[in-house]
Enzyme design. Structure first.
Site, PDB file in Angstrom:
ATOM      1  N   LYS A   1       4.013  -1.695  12.072  1.00  0.00           N
ATOM      2  CA  LYS A   1       5.031  -0.880  12.737  1.00  0.00           C
ATOM      3  C   LYS A   1       5.247   0.428  11.980  1.00  0.00           C
ATOM      4  CE  LYS A   1       8.318  -3.542  14.174  1.00  0.00           C
ATOM      5  NZ  LYS A   1       9.538  -4.353  14.267  1.00  0.00           N
TER       6      LYS A   1
ATOM      7  N   SER B   1      16.084   4.016   9.958  1.00  0.00           N
ATOM      8  CA  SER B   1      16.313   3.508   8.601  1.00  0.00           C
ATOM      9  C   SER B   1      15.645   4.435   7.580  1.00  0.00           C
ATOM     10  CB  SER B   1      15.725   2.102   8.440  1.00  0.00           C
ATOM     11  OG  SER B   1      16.664   1.133   8.827  1.00  0.00           O
TER      12      SER B   1
ATOM     13  N   LYS C   1      10.198  -8.595   5.081  1.00  0.00           N
ATOM     14  CA  LYS C   1      11.223  -9.232   5.919  1.00  0.00           C
ATOM     15  C   LYS C   1      11.939 -10.291   5.110  1.00  0.00           C
ATOM     16  CE  LYS C   1      12.517  -8.718  10.220  1.00  0.00           C
ATOM     17  NZ  LYS C   1      12.349  -7.506  11.030  1.00  0.00           N
TER      18      LYS C   1
ATOM     19  N   HIS D   1       0.836  -1.214   0.000  1.00  0.00           N
ATOM     20  CA  HIS D   1       0.000   0.000   0.000  1.00  0.00           C
ATOM     21  C   HIS D   1       0.866   1.259   0.000  1.00  0.00           C
ATOM     22  CE1 HIS D   1       0.938  -0.088   4.271  1.00  0.00           C
ATOM     23  NE2 HIS D   1       0.430   1.113   4.395  1.00  0.00           N
ATOM     24  N   ARG D   2       2.098   1.114   0.462  1.00  0.00           N
ATOM     25  CA  ARG D   2       3.102   2.187   0.340  1.00  0.00           C
ATOM     26  C   ARG D   2       4.394   1.543  -0.139  1.00  0.00           C
ATOM     27  NH1 ARG D   2       2.648   7.488   3.673  1.00  0.00           N
ATOM     28  NH2 ARG D   2       0.406   7.683   3.645  1.00  0.00           N
TER      29      ARG D   2
ATOM     30  N   LYS E   1       9.748  -2.467   3.338  1.00  0.00           N
ATOM     31  CA  LYS E   1      10.932  -2.305   4.200  1.00  0.00           C
ATOM     32  C   LYS E   1      10.917  -3.336   5.305  1.00  0.00           C
ATOM     33  CE  LYS E   1      14.301   0.576   5.501  1.00  0.00           C
ATOM     34  NZ  LYS E   1      15.164  -0.620   5.572  1.00  0.00           N
TER      35      LYS E   1
ATOM     36  N   ASP F   1       4.404   6.381  11.445  1.00  0.00           N
ATOM     37  CA  ASP F   1       4.305   7.246  10.262  1.00  0.00           C
ATOM     38  C   ASP F   1       5.541   7.201   9.386  1.00  0.00           C
ATOM     39  OD1 ASP F   1       1.724   8.140  10.642  1.00  0.00           O
ATOM     40  OD2 ASP F   1       2.347   9.751  11.990  1.00  0.00           O
TER      41      ASP F   1
HETATM   42  P1  NAD Z   1      21.202  -9.817  17.533  1.00  0.00           P
HETATM   43  O1  NAD Z   1      21.546 -11.007  16.749  1.00  0.00           O
HETATM   44  O2  NAD Z   1      22.078  -8.613  17.458  1.00  0.00           O
HETATM   45  O3  NAD Z   1      21.069 -10.174  19.099  1.00  0.00           O
HETATM   46  C1  NAD Z   1      20.290 -11.177  19.643  1.00  0.00           C
HETATM   47  C2  NAD Z   1      20.983 -11.678  20.890  1.00  0.00           C
HETATM   48  O4  NAD Z   1      20.135 -12.585  21.599  1.00  0.00           O
HETATM   49  C3  NAD Z   1      22.274 -12.460  20.561  1.00  0.00           C
HETATM   50  O5  NAD Z   1      23.346 -11.904  21.298  1.00  0.00           O
HETATM   51  C4  NAD Z   1      21.951 -13.886  20.986  1.00  0.00           C
HETATM   52  O6  NAD Z   1      23.086 -14.594  21.466  1.00  0.00           O
HETATM   53  C5  NAD Z   1      20.921 -13.660  22.066  1.00  0.00           C
HETATM   54  N1  NAD Z   1      20.053 -14.816  22.324  1.00  0.00           N
HETATM   55  C6  NAD Z   1      19.540 -15.697  21.434  1.00  0.00           C
HETATM   56  N2  NAD Z   1      18.758 -16.607  22.049  1.00  0.00           N
HETATM   57  C7  NAD Z   1      18.785 -16.279  23.367  1.00  0.00           C
HETATM   58  C8  NAD Z   1      18.166 -16.820  24.523  1.00  0.00           C
HETATM   59  N3  NAD Z   1      17.363 -17.887  24.445  1.00  0.00           N
HETATM   60  N4  NAD Z   1      18.397 -16.246  25.733  1.00  0.00           N
HETATM   61  C9  NAD Z   1      19.205 -15.156  25.824  1.00  0.00           C
HETATM   62  N5  NAD Z   1      19.814 -14.585  24.764  1.00  0.00           N
HETATM   63  C10 NAD Z   1      19.596 -15.134  23.540  1.00  0.00           C
HETATM   64  O7  NAD Z   1      19.700  -9.465  17.128  1.00  0.00           O
HETATM   65  P2  NAD Z   1      18.940  -8.074  17.285  1.00  0.00           P
HETATM   66  O8  NAD Z   1      19.110  -7.316  16.033  1.00  0.00           O
HETATM   67  O9  NAD Z   1      19.292  -7.460  18.583  1.00  0.00           O
HETATM   68  O10 NAD Z   1      17.427  -8.588  17.309  1.00  0.00           O
HETATM   69  C11 NAD Z   1      16.821  -9.085  18.488  1.00  0.00           C
HETATM   70  C12 NAD Z   1      15.309  -9.002  18.343  1.00  0.00           C
HETATM   71  O11 NAD Z   1      14.930  -7.653  18.077  1.00  0.00           O
HETATM   72  C13 NAD Z   1      14.733  -9.826  17.182  1.00  0.00           C
HETATM   73  O12 NAD Z   1      13.444 -10.283  17.558  1.00  0.00           O
HETATM   74  C14 NAD Z   1      14.598  -8.806  16.060  1.00  0.00           C
HETATM   75  O13 NAD Z   1      13.613  -9.165  15.120  1.00  0.00           O
HETATM   76  C15 NAD Z   1      14.172  -7.588  16.874  1.00  0.00           C
HETATM   77  N6  NAD Z   1      14.412  -6.292  16.208  1.00  0.00           N
HETATM   78  C16 NAD Z   1      15.654  -5.933  15.764  1.00  0.00           C
HETATM   79  C17 NAD Z   1      15.833  -4.683  15.172  1.00  0.00           C
HETATM   80  C18 NAD Z   1      17.182  -4.175  14.744  1.00  0.00           C
HETATM   81  O14 NAD Z   1      17.291  -2.999  14.359  1.00  0.00           O
HETATM   82  N7  NAD Z   1      18.239  -4.961  14.816  1.00  0.00           N
HETATM   83  C19 NAD Z   1      14.730  -3.828  14.988  1.00  0.00           C
HETATM   84  C20 NAD Z   1      13.492  -4.229  15.458  1.00  0.00           C
HETATM   85  C21 NAD Z   1      13.337  -5.454  16.064  1.00  0.00           C
END
Ligand code: NAD
Length: 468
Positions: free
Chosen positions: A90, A359, A102, A61-62, A66, A95
C-alpha cells in the site's frame, strides 16, 4: 496459514510472475521480517487477565515501518502478518516512504469499559517501547478496526511519559486528535480516499462503458457493509459530494434496504439514539446482515473486515464495481471469479490507502513541528487580492464580496491535506490502470497494483546496491 494471508501471498505470486525479477529478491519482498508476539497481564475488575497481542513489521526497506493497531477478539498472528504485508505494498503504491507494519490486540472492545481499554492500550504501548517496536524513526502505529484517535492519544501519552525528551516524540503514532499533535482531515482520510478513488475510476468512459455504466458518480447506487470509520466517511462523502444514492447498509446488528436512498447522516443519528440501524424509517429489514453483499447496485463498498466475499457467495454478487474499503474483504479466488464475471474490483491496497497517506502528512507535520499552511496562507491571500485588484482595474468590473472571498482565499491545513490526498489517489490510479492497459496478460486491477508495488520496492532494494 490463514485464508487471508494465503490470499495476500497468492495475489503476490500471481503478480510477481509478470515482473521478471529474480526469485531471491521476490522472496525478500514477500517475507515478513519481524513479528513480536506478547502476552501481558492487565487488571480487569478484581482479576488479572492475560492479554495476547502482536506487532508485525513486514518490511524494513524503508523506515519507519507503519500500520494500524487492531482491537478484535479474532486477531491472530497470521492476520496481523497479512495486514502488515498489505501495508508494505500500500505504501509503495501511494509513494509513502514507509515499510509495512500492523499491530493486533486480541480483545473485543464491547467487553471492556473505557478505563479498562485505556489500561490495555497503555500496557501494550509499554511492551512496544520495551522491545524498540515503536518510535518516530522506527515504527509508527495508527488506528485500525476497533481503535481511533482516543487510543492513539493514550499511546502518545505513554510514549511521552517514557521518552519525553525526544524532540520528535509526537511522530511516534498518527491518527491522534487534532489538539494532540494530530492533523485536520485524518479521521475522514480513508473514507475520503475511497471517494477520490471511485471518482477517478468512474471518470474513464471506456471502462464505464464496459461495465454498462455512465461516467461520473452522480446517481450511482451504493451498498455499504460496516458504518465505522472507513464505511461511514466513504458513504457520507460519496452521498454528499459525489451525488451517490446509498440503497443498502449493514452493521453488526443487521442490514437495511431502501431503493430510494438512505440518508447516512440521519441514519447515524438514529443509530446513536437507538443503538441500532434496524427500524430506520423508510427501510426494509434484510434477512441477514450478509445480504448487503449481494444487493443489486452499481458500487458495493465492503468496509468491515476480511473474508466477506468468498467462493460461497461470489456467484451472487450483483454489483458492477466492488470497492475494497476494508482490508482483504474479497478472497483471492472470489476476486478472480468476480473479475471473470466482468465486475471491476478496486483493490484494498490501493483504495483504502487514504489513511496511511494522511498519516504520512501527520508524521511530516510532527517532524516539522508546524501546521501546514502556516507560512504561506497569508502570503497567497495577499497575492490573490493584488491580482484581483489589478484585474478589476484592467476590466473596469468589480467582484462581489463573496466572489472576492472565494477567489483570494489562502489554503488552510484541511485544504492542503485534501488536495494532497486527492492528488495521491489520482496519480496512483493512473499508474495502476496504465499497467493494466499496457500488459495484455494482466486482466485485473489488483494484479496491476501488485506489479506497481513490487517494482517500486525492488527499485528501492536495487538503489541500495544490495540486490544486483
Ligand atoms: P471500525 O471499527 O471503525 O468500523 C468497523 C465497523 O464494521 C464497525 O462499526 C462494526 O460494527 C462493523 N462490522 C463488523 N462486522 C460486521 C459485519 N459482519 N457486518 C456489518 N458490519 C460489521 O473499523 P475501521 O477503521 O472502519 O476499519 C474497517 C476496515 O477498514 C478494516 O478492514 C480495516 O483494516 C480497514 N482500514 C481501516 C483504515 C483506517 O484508517 N481506520 C485504513 C485502511 C483500512
Amino acid at each position: 496459514m490463514s485464508d487471508f494471508l494465503g490470499s495476500v501471498n497468492q495475489n503476490f505470486d500471481k503478480a510477481a510472475a509478470h515482473t521478471g525479477l529474480k526469485k531471491g529478491l521476490l522472496d525478500q519482498i514477500k517475507a515478513c521480517n519481524s513479528v513480536y508476539q506478547m502476552r501481558f497481564p492487565v487488571l480487569i475488575g478484581k482479576e488479572y487477565q492475560v492479554i495476547e497481542a502482536y506487532r508485525a513489521q513486514h518490511s524494513h526497506h524503508r523506515l519507519p515501518t507503519k500500520g494500524g493497531i487492531r482491537f478484535s477478539h479474532k486477531v491472530d498472528q497470521d492476520e496481523v502478518v497479512a495486514l502488515a504485508t498489505l501495508m508494505t505494498y500500500k505504501c509503495a503504491i501511494v509513494d509513502v516512504p514507509f515499510g509495512g507494519a500492523k499491530g493486533g490486540v486480541c480483545v473485543s472492545t464491547r467487553e471492556y469499559n473505557e478505563e479498562q481499554l485505556e489500561r490495555i492500550t497503555r500496557r501494550y504501548t509499554m511492551e512496544l517501547i520495551r522491545k524498540n517496536f515503536i518510535g518516530p524513526g522506527i515504527d509508527v502505529p495508527a488506528p485500525d478496526y476497533g481503535t481511533g484517535p482516543r487510543e492513539m492519544a493514550w499511546i502518545l501519552d505513554t510514549y511521552l511519559t517514557m521518552k519525553g525528551g525526544e524532540l520528535d516524540a509526537a511522530g511516534c503514532v498518527t491518527g491522534k486528535p487534532v489538539n494532540q499533535y494530530g492533523i485536520r482531515g485524518r479521521t475522514e482520510a480513508t473514507g475520503r480516499g475511497v471517494f477520490y478513488a471511485l471518482k477517478e475510476a468512474c471518470s474513464f468512459e471506456d471502462d464505464m462503458k464496459a461495465l454498462g455504466l455512465k461516467t461520473g458518480l452522480e446517481g450511482k447506487t451504493v451498498a455499504v457493509q460496516g458504518l465505522g470509520n472507513v464505511g461511514y466517511y466513504a458513504a457520507s462523502i460519496c452521498q454528499n459530494e459525489g451525488g451517490c444514492k446509498i440503497i443498502s447498509v449493514a452493521e453488526y446488528e443487521g442490514a437495511i434496504y431502501n431503493e430510494n436512498g438512505i440518508d447516512i447522516e440521519k441514519l447515524m443519528k438514529y443509530r446513536k439514539k437507538k443503538g441500532s440501524i434496524m427500524g430506520f424509517p423508510g427501510t426494509k429489514k434484510m434477512k441477514s446482515r450478509k445480504d448487503v453483499l449481494t444487493v443489486k447496485c452499481d458500487i458495493l463498498i465492503p468496509a468491515a473486515l476480511e473474508n466477506q466475499i468468498t467462493m460461497g457467495n461470489a456467484k451472487s454478487v450483483k454489483a458492477k464495481i466492488v470497492a475494497e474499503a476494508a482490508n482483504g474483504p474479497v478472497t483471492a479466488d472470489a476476486a478472480a471469479h468476480l473479475v471473470k464475471k466482468g465486475i471491476m474490483v478496486i483493490p484494498d491496497m490501493y483504495i483504502n490507502a487514504g489513511g496511511v497517506t494522511v498519516s504520512y502528512f501527520e508524521w511530516l507535520k510532527n517532524l516539522s513541528h508546524m501546521r501546514f499552511g502556516r507560512m504561506e496562507k497569508r502570503f497567497d491571500q495577499n497575492r490573490y487580492v493584488n491580482l484581483m485588484n489589478q484585474l478589476e482595474k484592467m476590466t473596469g468590473k468589480k467582484a462581489t464580496n463573496k466572489e472576492m472571498a472565494f477567489l483570494t482565499r489562502g489554503a488552510d491545513e484541511i485544504d492542503l491535506v485534501r488536495s494532497g490526498l486527492e492528488e495521491t489517489m489520482i496519480t496512483a490510479y493512473h499508474e495502476i490502470r496504465s499497467v493494466l492497459k499496457r500488459k495484455k496478460k494482466i486482466t485485473d486491477l489488483r494484479t496491476a497494483a501488485f506489479v506497481v508495488a513490487i517494482n517500486k520496492i525492488a527499485s528501492d532494494y536495487n538503489s541500495l546496491g544490495v540486490w544486483p
